[in-house]
Design a protein around this motif. Structure first.
Motif, PDB file in Angstrom:
ATOM      1  N   TYR A  11       0.812  -1.213   0.000  1.00 48.00           N
ATOM      2  CA  TYR A  11       0.000   0.000   0.000  1.00 48.00           C
ATOM      3  C   TYR A  11       0.848   1.267   0.000  1.00 48.00           C
ATOM      4  N   ARG A  12       2.166   1.145   0.126  1.00 48.87           N
ATOM      5  CA  ARG A  12       3.044   2.317   0.019  1.00 48.87           C
ATOM      6  C   ARG A  12       2.843   3.017  -1.323  1.00 48.87           C
ATOM      7  N   PHE A  13       2.538   2.238  -2.347  1.00 47.62           N
ATOM      8  CA  PHE A  13       2.247   2.813  -3.663  1.00 47.62           C
ATOM      9  C   PHE A  13       1.208   1.926  -4.338  1.00 47.62           C
ATOM     10  N   SER A  14       0.111   2.524  -4.770  1.00 47.47           N
ATOM     11  CA  SER A  14      -0.944   1.757  -5.428  1.00 47.47           C
ATOM     12  C   SER A  14      -1.492   2.542  -6.606  1.00 47.47           C
ATOM     13  N   ILE A  15      -2.188   1.817  -7.486  1.00 45.11           N
ATOM     14  CA  ILE A  15      -2.790   2.428  -8.672  1.00 45.11           C
ATOM     15  C   ILE A  15      -4.306   2.341  -8.517  1.00 45.11           C
ATOM     16  N   ALA A  16      -4.954   3.450  -8.674  1.00 37.71           N
ATOM     17  CA  ALA A  16      -6.370   3.585  -8.333  1.00 37.71           C
ATOM     18  C   ALA A  16      -7.271   2.747  -9.228  1.00 37.71           C
ATOM     19  N   PRO A  17      -8.427   2.350  -8.682  1.00 34.03           N
ATOM     20  CA  PRO A  17      -9.460   1.758  -9.539  1.00 34.03           C
ATOM     21  C   PRO A  17     -10.006   2.825 -10.473  1.00 34.03           C
ATOM     22  N   GLU A 225       6.183  11.372   3.556  1.00 36.73           N
ATOM     23  CA  GLU A 225       6.693  11.863   4.834  1.00 36.73           C
ATOM     24  C   GLU A 225       5.570  11.985   5.867  1.00 36.73           C
ATOM     25  N   ASP A 226       4.323  12.137   5.382  1.00 39.68           N
ATOM     26  CA  ASP A 226       3.197  12.407   6.282  1.00 39.68           C
ATOM     27  C   ASP A 226       2.160  11.293   6.345  1.00 39.68           C
ATOM     28  N   VAL A 227       2.137  10.414   5.337  1.00 38.43           N
ATOM     29  CA  VAL A 227       1.124   9.351   5.294  1.00 38.43           C
ATOM     30  C   VAL A 227       1.806   8.020   4.991  1.00 38.43           C
ATOM     31  N   ASP A 228       1.019   6.955   5.017  1.00 36.38           N
ATOM     32  CA  ASP A 228       1.573   5.613   4.836  1.00 36.38           C
ATOM     33  C   ASP A 228       1.714   5.204   3.385  1.00 36.38           C
ATOM     34  N   GLY A 229       0.914   5.787   2.519  1.00 39.45           N
ATOM     35  CA  GLY A 229       0.955   5.375   1.125  1.00 39.45           C
ATOM     36  C   GLY A 229       0.400   6.434   0.205  1.00 39.45           C
ATOM     37  N   VAL A 230       0.730   6.301  -1.079  1.00 33.26           N
ATOM     38  CA  VAL A 230       0.172   7.170  -2.108  1.00 33.26           C
ATOM     39  C   VAL A 230      -0.500   6.294  -3.155  1.00 33.26           C
ATOM     40  N   MET A 231      -1.583   6.815  -3.704  1.00 31.17           N
ATOM     41  CA  MET A 231      -2.300   6.142  -4.792  1.00 31.17           C
ATOM     42  C   MET A 231      -2.390   7.099  -5.957  1.00 31.17           C
ATOM     43  N   ILE A 232      -1.975   6.643  -7.126  1.00 33.27           N
ATOM     44  CA  ILE A 232      -2.099   7.482  -8.319  1.00 33.27           C
ATOM     45  C   ILE A 232      -3.148   6.895  -9.244  1.00 33.27           C
ATOM     46  N   GLY A 233      -3.686   7.749 -10.109  1.00 34.14           N
ATOM     47  CA  GLY A 233      -4.709   7.308 -11.042  1.00 34.14           C
ATOM     48  C   GLY A 233      -4.330   7.598 -12.473  1.00 34.14           C
ATOM     49  N   ARG A 234      -4.770   8.733 -12.986  1.00 32.10           N
ATOM     50  CA  ARG A 234      -4.639   9.023 -14.414  1.00 32.10           C
ATOM     51  C   ARG A 234      -3.198   9.031 -14.904  1.00 32.10           C
ATOM     52  N   GLU A 235      -2.248   9.421 -14.067  1.00 33.08           N
ATOM     53  CA  GLU A 235      -0.856   9.448 -14.510  1.00 33.08           C
ATOM     54  C   GLU A 235      -0.370   8.064 -14.906  1.00 33.08           C
ATOM     55  N   ALA A 236      -0.828   7.037 -14.190  1.00 28.36           N
ATOM     56  CA  ALA A 236      -0.429   5.668 -14.521  1.00 28.36           C
ATOM     57  C   ALA A 236      -0.941   5.267 -15.898  1.00 28.36           C
ATOM     58  N   TYR A 237      -2.075   5.809 -16.279  1.00 23.95           N
ATOM     59  CA  TYR A 237      -2.674   5.451 -17.567  1.00 23.95           C
ATOM     60  C   TYR A 237      -2.105   6.304 -18.695  1.00 23.95           C
ATOM     61  N   ASN A 238      -2.013   7.598 -18.462  1.00 28.59           N
ATOM     62  CA  ASN A 238      -1.572   8.505 -19.518  1.00 28.59           C
ATOM     63  C   ASN A 238      -0.072   8.487 -19.730  1.00 28.59           C
ATOM     64  N   ASN A 239       0.685   8.182 -18.683  1.00 28.68           N
ATOM     65  CA  ASN A 239       2.142   8.168 -18.759  1.00 28.68           C
ATOM     66  C   ASN A 239       2.685   6.934 -18.030  1.00 28.68           C
ATOM     67  N   PRO A 240       2.386   5.729 -18.539  1.00 27.41           N
ATOM     68  CA  PRO A 240       2.698   4.507 -17.786  1.00 27.41           C
ATOM     69  C   PRO A 240       4.177   4.283 -17.517  1.00 27.41           C
ATOM     70  N   TRP A 241       5.072   4.840 -18.335  1.00 27.16           N
ATOM     71  CA  TRP A 241       6.500   4.631 -18.095  1.00 27.16           C
ATOM     72  C   TRP A 241       6.928   5.194 -16.735  1.00 27.16           C
ATOM     73  N   PHE A 242       6.145   6.109 -16.209  1.00 23.44           N
ATOM     74  CA  PHE A 242       6.334   6.622 -14.852  1.00 23.44           C
ATOM     75  C   PHE A 242       6.445   5.477 -13.845  1.00 23.44           C
ATOM     76  N   LEU A 243       5.701   4.397 -14.082  1.00 23.60           N
ATOM     77  CA  LEU A 243       5.670   3.280 -13.136  1.00 23.60           C
ATOM     78  C   LEU A 243       6.979   2.509 -13.086  1.00 23.60           C
ATOM     79  N   ALA A 244       7.804   2.628 -14.119  1.00 31.19           N
ATOM     80  CA  ALA A 244       9.070   1.898 -14.145  1.00 31.19           C
ATOM     81  C   ALA A 244      10.039   2.389 -13.074  1.00 31.19           C
TER      82      ALA A 244
END
Length: 330
Positions: A11-17, A225-244
Motif C-alpha cells: 500500500y506504500r504505492f498503489s494504482i487507483a481503480p 513523509e506524512d502518510v503511509d501510502g500514495v495512490m495514483i490514477g490518471r498518470e499511470a494510464y496517460n504516462n505509464p513509463w512513470f511506473l518503471a
C-alpha cells in the motif's frame, strides 16, 4: 500480500481503480512495469457480481498480485457475499467505494454519497469482515457538498474504523454530488493534502493513503513523509513509463522494466495469447498508447495502433510494427 518485515508493504504505492481503464489487460501491462505496486480492479457493483456474469468481473491474471477488488454497494449482506466471493477467487483485499461522485451510482447509494451515512458504512464493513479474512479497506473523499470540514471527515473515519476498518484511502478533494461531472470532480474541487496528513496524525494506528493529483515520484516521496501510502490514477494510464521508477525509488528494489521496447515485447506476447483465446487486440492495445509519451515518434506509435488494432484480424504484430515505424523516424 507479503507482510515480511524486510519488505515495504504494497500500500506504500498503489494504482487507483479507474472505470473503463483498469481492466485485467491494463493491470497485466502495469505489472510489466512494477512488481511492487498494489493494483486495483475497476469498481464492480454488488449487483453485477450477484446477478450478472460474475466470472467475467472476477477474472484476472495471476501475475497481477498483489491485487485488490473495489466493490460498489451499500447493502451490508450483499457486500458480505461479494467479499466472500473475492476471497474465494484469491483477491488480496476488498475495497469499498465511498468516493465516486457519479449521478448514476448515487441512485444506487454507491460511492461518495455514503459519506453522509457513516453508520451504514460501518455496518457494511462489519458484515464484510465477518464474511472473509482478507483486509477490508475504504476509499473516500475529504467531504461531500457543504460537509467538507476536517471534523466531519474525522468522524466518518472514526465511526468506520470502530467497525474494524484499519486502512483508509483518501481522495484529497471533496465531491460535489450535484452540479459537477465525475471528470470535474477530479479536477475542480481544490486538493487538500493537509487534511489527509492531519488524519494520520490523529489516527496514528490507522493506515492512511493519499490519492488525488499525484503525478511524479518526487511528489510521492514528499507525501510519504506524512502518510503511509500514495495512490495514483490518471498518470499511470496517460504516462505509464512513470511506473518503471516505482520499484527502485519507493521500494528499494531493482527496476523491473529495462526499457519501453522490452515492455512492448512482453505485452505483445501476452496479447497474442489472448487473441488466440478469442479476444480482440484493440481491447488490450488501447492501454499502452501513452507508453512512449514524450519520446520522438510517439505520435507515429499511437497512430499505427489506433488505425490498425481494431481490425478483426489484427494480431500482436501491430504493436511491434508500431515500434519499428517509430524507430524509422528517429
Amino acid at each position: 500480500m507479503n507482510n515480511s518485515t524486510n519488505i515495504l508493504p504494497p500500500y506504500r504505492f498503489s494504482i487507483a481503480p479507474m472505470m473503463d481503464w483498469s481492466d485485467r489487460h491494463c493491470r497485466y501491462f502495469w505489472r510489466l512495469l512494477t512488481r511492487e505496486a498494489l493494483l486495483y480492479t475497476e469498481m464492480v457493483t454488488t449487483g453485477a457480481l450477484l446477478k450478472g456474469d460474475f466470472e467475467r468481473f472476477l477474472q484476472y491474471n495471476q501475475e497481477e498480485h498483489p491485487l485488490a477488488i473495489q466493490l460498489g454497494g451499500s447493502d451490508p449482506r450483499s457486500l458480505a457475499k461479494c467479499a466472500g466471493m473475492a476471497e474465494d477467487w484469491g483477491y488480496d483485499e476488498v475495497n469499498l467505494n465511498c468516493g465516486c461522485p457519479s449521478d448514476r451510482v448515487q441512485e444506487g447509494k454507491i460511492g461518495a454519497i455514503l459519506m453522509a451515512e457513516p453508520e451504514l458504512v460501518a455496518e457494511c464493513v462489519s458484515e464484510m469482515r465477518n464474511a472473509c479474512s482478507i483486509p477490508i479497506t475504504v476509499k473516500h473523499r475529504i467531504g461531500i457538498d457543504d460537509q467538507d470540514d476536517y471534523p466531519a471527515m474525522a468522524d466518518f473515519v472514526r465511526t468506520v474504523a470502530a467497525a474494524g476498518c484499519s486502512t483508509f484511502i483518501v481522495h484529497a478533494r471533496k465531491a460535489w454530488l450535484k452540479g459537477l461531472s465525475p471528470k470535474q470532480n477530479r479536477e475542480v474541487p481544490p486538493l487538500n493534502y493537509d487534511f489527509v496528513a492531519q488524519l494520520k496524525r490523529e489516527f496514528p494506528t490507522l493506515t492512511v493513503i493519499v490519492n488525488g493529483g499525484i503525478n511524479t515520484i518526487e511528489q510521492s516521496q514528499a507525501l510519504l513523509e506524512d502518510v503511509d501510502g500514495v495512490m495514483i490514477g490518471r498518470e499511470a494510464y496517460n504516462n505509464p513509463w512513470f511506473l518503471a521508477q516505482v520499484d527502485e525509488k519507493l521500494f528499494n528494489r531493482p527496476s523491473l522494466a529495462p526499457s519501453r521496447d522490452h515492455v512492448i515485447t512482453q505485452y505483445a506476447e501476452y496479447c497474442q495469447r489472448e487473441i488466440e483465446k478469442g479476444n480482440r487486440l484493440h481491447h488490450m492495445s488501447r492501454h499502452i498508447l501513452g507508453l512512449y509519451l514524450g519520446e520522438y515518434g510517439a505520435r507515429i506509435f499511437r497512430r499505427h495502433i489506433t488505425e490498425c488494432a481494431n481490425r478483426p484480424d489484427a494480431t500482436a504484430q501491430v504493436l511491434l510494427k508500431a515500434v519499428n515505424l517509430m524507430k524509422r523516424h528517429d
